[in-house]
Design an enzyme around this catalytic site. Structure first.
Site, short mmCIF file in Angstrom:
data_model
loop_
_atom_site.label_atom_id
_atom_site.label_comp_id
_atom_site.label_asym_id
_atom_site.label_seq_id
_atom_site.Cartn_x
_atom_site.Cartn_y
_atom_site.Cartn_z
N ASP A 112 5.81 4.74 5.11
CA ASP A 112 6.65 3.78 5.85
C ASP A 112 6.68 2.40 5.19
O ASP A 112 7.25 1.46 5.75
CB ASP A 112 6.21 3.69 7.32
CG ASP A 112 4.81 3.15 7.50
OD1 ASP A 112 3.96 3.40 6.63
OD2 ASP A 112 4.55 2.48 8.52
N HIS A 113 6.09 2.29 3.99
CA HIS A 113 6.18 1.07 3.19
C HIS A 113 6.80 1.34 1.81
O HIS A 113 7.07 0.40 1.08
CB HIS A 113 4.80 0.43 3.02
CG HIS A 113 4.23 -0.07 4.32
ND1 HIS A 113 4.18 -1.39 4.68
CD2 HIS A 113 3.74 0.62 5.39
CE1 HIS A 113 3.67 -1.51 5.90
NE2 HIS A 113 3.39 -0.30 6.35
N ASP B 67 -0.41 -3.86 6.15
CA ASP B 67 -1.03 -3.31 7.36
C ASP B 67 -2.50 -3.70 7.47
O ASP B 67 -3.30 -2.97 8.06
CB ASP B 67 -0.90 -1.78 7.38
CG ASP B 67 0.52 -1.34 7.71
OD1 ASP B 67 1.38 -2.19 7.97
OD2 ASP B 67 0.76 -0.11 7.70
N HIS C 268 4.32 -4.68 10.72
CA HIS C 268 4.82 -4.03 11.94
C HIS C 268 4.98 -5.01 13.09
O HIS C 268 4.23 -5.99 13.20
CB HIS C 268 3.85 -2.93 12.41
CG HIS C 268 3.82 -1.72 11.51
ND1 HIS C 268 4.68 -0.65 11.67
CD2 HIS C 268 3.05 -1.44 10.44
CE1 HIS C 268 4.41 0.26 10.74
NE2 HIS C 268 3.43 -0.19 9.98
N HIS D 246 -7.64 -0.35 5.64
CA HIS D 246 -6.52 0.48 6.13
C HIS D 246 -6.26 1.59 5.10
O HIS D 246 -6.23 2.77 5.44
CB HIS D 246 -5.30 -0.41 6.33
CG HIS D 246 -4.07 0.32 6.77
ND1 HIS D 246 -3.95 0.90 8.01
CD2 HIS D 246 -2.90 0.58 6.12
CE1 HIS D 246 -2.76 1.48 8.10
NE2 HIS D 246 -2.10 1.30 6.98
N HIS E 214 0.85 -1.20 0.00
CA HIS E 214 0.00 0.00 0.00
C HIS E 214 0.87 1.24 0.00
O HIS E 214 2.10 1.16 0.13
CB HIS E 214 -1.00 -0.01 1.16
CG HIS E 214 -0.41 0.08 2.53
ND1 HIS E 214 0.42 -0.89 3.05
CD2 HIS E 214 -0.52 1.03 3.49
CE1 HIS E 214 0.78 -0.54 4.27
NE2 HIS E 214 0.24 0.63 4.57
N HIS F 199 1.40 3.95 1.92
CA HIS F 199 1.95 4.72 3.04
C HIS F 199 3.47 4.82 2.97
O HIS F 199 4.15 3.86 2.62
CB HIS F 199 1.51 4.10 4.37
CG HIS F 199 0.07 4.36 4.68
ND1 HIS F 199 -0.67 3.58 5.53
CD2 HIS F 199 -0.77 5.35 4.24
CE1 HIS F 199 -1.90 4.08 5.61
NE2 HIS F 199 -1.99 5.13 4.83
ZN LIG Z 1 -0.06 1.70 6.47
#
Ligand SMILES: [Zn+2]
Length: 255
Positions: free
Chosen positions: A60-61, A133, A171, A114, A56, A58
């Site tokens: 942090d990915h 996530d 995570h 999400h 996805h 975001h």
């Molecule tokens: Zn995420």
């Protein structure tokens, strides 16, 4: 030959994973939170990066994608519904598509909630699920872009996979997830067993990921919103599972 994996931490509590096909030498990174830990994992294994499979959009990915692509000229596979928000995408995929990593093959499973375009990669031959996530160990992602009932339907799709599936999530949140889950299901024996196991893993400094999907089905309260005991525990006996899920998710947001 079966797939090999290497799991490693990125940023503060993100997981990166490499999936390697010994038959062809192909190696995929599942998401790219940052480039340096991916490079370190490649150096440690001697594997050569051929693909990045993005779950996805975001940051942090995805923050490491551009640097890794520039260095390795790898292919970037990403969810069609949010490809415009992800850098350097080569291939856009959606529900039911197949993604090859060398001779390994993954099914794409869309799980809106999400984010609206979030996808998961399931390698059926090796029973590996990369859930981004959507599903965490004893938890699930925050419902940021979608609606709770949509997230519940998404989790049901993942719950339908085989019990011996190894679940790799995005995570390391397991300890906090267990502390929350015990507030809803203090008497769940499977959850108590997982809590004891995770305590040992954390003490030993080892990851709590991957977990087995069968264990998640028994111990993860977010996969159990259609269990009458969970509905009763949150004061919603007899109510639809999606409503119970929404209540549990809301309690976790406040936890
Ligand atoms: Zn995420």
């Amino acid at each position: 030959m079966t797939a090999q994996t290497k799991l490693f931490l990125c940023l503060k509590d993100n997981y990166g994973v490499l999936v390697h096909d010994p038959a062809t030498g192909a190696t995929a990174a599942i998401d790219a939170p940052e480039a340096a830990p991916v490079e370190a994992a490649l150096a440690a294994t001697g594997w050569k990066l051929t693909d990045i499979l993005v779950t996805h959009h975001h940051g942090d990915h995805t923050a490491g994608i551009a640097e890794l692509k520039q260095h390795h000229h790898c292919r970037v596979v990403a969810p069609r519904r949010e490809a415009a928000k992800i850098p350097d995408v080569d291939v856009e995929v959606g529900e039911g598509d197949r993604v090859k990593v060398g001779s390994l093959s993954a099914e794409v499973i869309e799980t809106p909630g999400h984010t609206l375009g979030q996808i998961n990669y399931f390698f059926p031959a090796d029973k590996l699920l990369f859930a981004g996530d959507t599903l965490f160990s004893i938890g699930c992602g925050r419902v940021i872009e979608g609606k709770p009932d949509q997230m519940w339907q998404s989790l049901l799709k993942l719950r339908a996979l085989p019990d011996d599936t190894s679940v790799y999530c995005g995570h390391e949140y397991t300890d906090a997830n267990i502390r929350f889950a015990l507030t809803i299901e203090p008497g769940n024996a499977a959850l108590q067993a997982r809590a004891a196991e995770v305590k040992k893993q954390i003490a030993a400094g080892t990851p709590t990921v991957p977990s087995k999907l069968g264990d998640e089905k028994r111990a993860n309260v977010f996969l159990r919103a259609d269990d009458p005991s969970v509905a009763a525990a949150v004061g919603l006996a007899g109510k639809p599972a999606a409503q119970v899920f929404a209540e549990v998710r809301e309690r976790k947001n406040r936890f």
